[in-house]
Enzyme design. Structure first.
Site, PDB file in Angstrom:
ATOM      1  N   SER A 177       0.856  -1.197   0.000  1.00  0.00           N
ATOM      2  CA  SER A 177       0.000   0.000   0.000  1.00  0.00           C
ATOM      3  C   SER A 177       0.889   1.243   0.000  1.00  0.00           C
ATOM      4  O   SER A 177       1.700   1.389  -0.905  1.00  0.00           O
ATOM      5  CB  SER A 177      -0.948  -0.041   1.200  1.00  0.00           C
ATOM      6  OG  SER A 177      -1.873   1.018   1.125  1.00  0.00           O
ATOM      7  N   HIS A 204      -2.672  -1.039  -3.320  1.00  0.00           N
ATOM      8  CA  HIS A 204      -3.825  -0.154  -3.140  1.00  0.00           C
ATOM      9  C   HIS A 204      -3.650   1.103  -3.979  1.00  0.00           C
ATOM     10  O   HIS A 204      -2.712   1.861  -3.770  1.00  0.00           O
ATOM     11  CB  HIS A 204      -3.966   0.262  -1.668  1.00  0.00           C
ATOM     12  CG  HIS A 204      -4.249  -0.884  -0.747  1.00  0.00           C
ATOM     13  ND1 HIS A 204      -3.942  -0.868   0.586  1.00  0.00           N
ATOM     14  CD2 HIS A 204      -4.815  -2.096  -0.992  1.00  0.00           C
ATOM     15  CE1 HIS A 204      -4.307  -2.010   1.128  1.00  0.00           C
ATOM     16  NE2 HIS A 204      -4.834  -2.780   0.191  1.00  0.00           N
ATOM     17  N   MET A 297      -0.139   1.100   5.024  1.00  0.00           N
ATOM     18  CA  MET A 297      -0.960   1.491   6.157  1.00  0.00           C
ATOM     19  C   MET A 297      -1.993   0.405   6.441  1.00  0.00           C
ATOM     20  O   MET A 297      -2.473  -0.235   5.520  1.00  0.00           O
ATOM     21  CB  MET A 297      -1.693   2.779   5.749  1.00  0.00           C
ATOM     22  CG  MET A 297      -2.187   3.617   6.883  1.00  0.00           C
ATOM     23  SD  MET A 297      -0.871   4.561   7.578  1.00  0.00           S
ATOM     24  CE  MET A 297      -0.360   5.569   6.207  1.00  0.00           C
ATOM     25  N   ASP A 300      -4.383  -4.826   5.944  1.00  0.00           N
ATOM     26  CA  ASP A 300      -4.802  -5.682   4.828  1.00  0.00           C
ATOM     27  C   ASP A 300      -3.747  -6.762   4.576  1.00  0.00           C
ATOM     28  O   ASP A 300      -2.558  -6.472   4.521  1.00  0.00           O
ATOM     29  CB  ASP A 300      -5.000  -4.829   3.576  1.00  0.00           C
ATOM     30  CG  ASP A 300      -5.704  -5.573   2.448  1.00  0.00           C
ATOM     31  OD1 ASP A 300      -6.291  -6.642   2.720  1.00  0.00           O
ATOM     32  OD2 ASP A 300      -5.668  -5.095   1.300  1.00  0.00           O
TER      33      ASP A 300
END
Length: 357
Positions: A177, A204, A297, A300
């Site tokens: 991410s 992401h 962050m 996930d």
């Protein structure tokens, strides 16, 4: 009293400058300490004001955001969030900026639609807060071109696991991410063309940007990198990046495995989701899997990792806190106690290859 995050806003449009300043000023923990109209002004103001975070437009006269980013990160490294248009060239420049040390990006509001503006405002405030906590020493660390061992057996301890054998098919899946485009560049460009496994990647990112990321990585790598498409058949030596706004689902067809793009709801706010990909991969019993969690962050990937580990042979590699831009996703994965290796970013490609023996 808590120290406010001091922000410099850089944009050639007076309207955009006012909009961004207004957005940020509504947040009590953020203070806008100055604005600039181009890259040259930005560099002067950074030297004078020493902001904690910069928001930077990419397309500007006199000096664009990409050139300013490079100079600022050399002279006075500061967390920078790029403001990007969703055009093809905008997306390409955004990826270059991310690989050159921008922390994150926000797509410019596409019109006066209030809903769009509110969404951008919330995203911008969150990203400024996150950026203010980033360690710039890690961001400005030069990327490493690893020398892959020609004969890895001599220099790397071969994993001696009864369940891990050379003859079984392998599948590599990677999640990342914030800070991911730069981390992926270091990992993917160091994998050999001859790698005997397909690679699935969830980064992401909004729709429109993942294709630029895939194209850029493809131009720099020995392996083939592409944005995943509905119906793609998995092939060794090819990396498939999940498109922004679609989950990656795998389907078996006899001995072949294909990708289908899934538009079911976001998971923990993410579509594509690393958890979704890992859960889908966990159903392929004929593959041994290598799961990699890079900078990002949130958490996930950790739930999907549990499912992967409960279904077959899996080696999990997490990026170390030492090299992470943001140690959220790897930290969460490590907390499951299911990670086999915690490695600095420059060691990850070699660690993947160790398990390809």
């Amino acid at each position: 009293m808590m120290k406010t995050i001091q922000v410099l806003v850089v944009d050639d449009s007076a309207f955009m400058r006012k909009l961004i300043v207004d957005f940020l000023q509504e947040e009590p923990s953020i203070e806008v300490i100055g604005t600039a109209r181009n890259g040259i002004e930005a560099i002067e103001k950074v030297n004078k004001l020493r902001p904690d975070v910069i928001t930077m437009d990419i397309e500007m006269p006199k000096m664009n955001g990409l050139d300013a980013l490079t100079i600022i990160n050399k002279q006075t490294p500061t967390p920078i969030i790029m403001l990007s248009s969703t055009t093809k060239i905008g997306a390409e420049n955004t990826i270059i900026a991310m690989q050159n040390g921008a922390i994150d990006f926000v797509t410019k509001p596409s019109g006066p639609i209030s809903l769009d503006l509110i969404k951008v405002k919330e995203e911008l405030i969150q990203k400024v807060k996150h950026a203010s906590q980033v360690n710039m020493d890690k961001v400005c660390r030069p990327l490493v071109q690893t020398k892959l061992n020609k004969n890895p057996v001599e220099s790397i301890l071969v994993p001696n696991h009864n369940s891990w054998n050379q003859s079984r098919k392998k599948l590599i899946c990677i999640g990342s991410s914030t800070g991911g485009p730069r981390a992926l560049q270091e990992v993917i460009t160091n994998l050999p063309e001859s790698i005997k496994a397909p690679i699935l990647i969830v980064q992401h990112m909004p729709a429109g940007f993942t294709k630029s990321l895939a194209n850029r990585l493809n131009s720099m790598s020995n392996i083939k990198v592409k944005e995943a498409e509905d119906g793609d058949i998995l092939e060794d030596g090819v990396a498939y990046i999940a498109p922004g706004n679609d989950h990656i689902q795998l389907n078996k067809h006899g001995s072949k495995v294909s990708i289908s793009l899934d538009h079911s709801p976001p998971i923990k706010g993410h579509r594509p989701s690393v958890d979704f990909m890992f859960q889908s991969v966990s159903k392929l019993s004929e593959y041994d899997k290598i799961a990699v969690i890079l900078t990002g962050m949130g958490s996930d990937g950790s739930k999907g990792l549990i499912e992967l580990k409960n279904n077959g042979n899996v080696k999990a590699i997490a990026e170390s806190e030492n090299s992470c831009i943001v140690f959220g996703m790897p930290k969460s994965a490590i907390a499951t106690n299911l990670v086999d290796e915690i490695k600095d970013l420059e060691q990850i490609s070699n660690t993947i290859m160790k398990y390809m023996l």
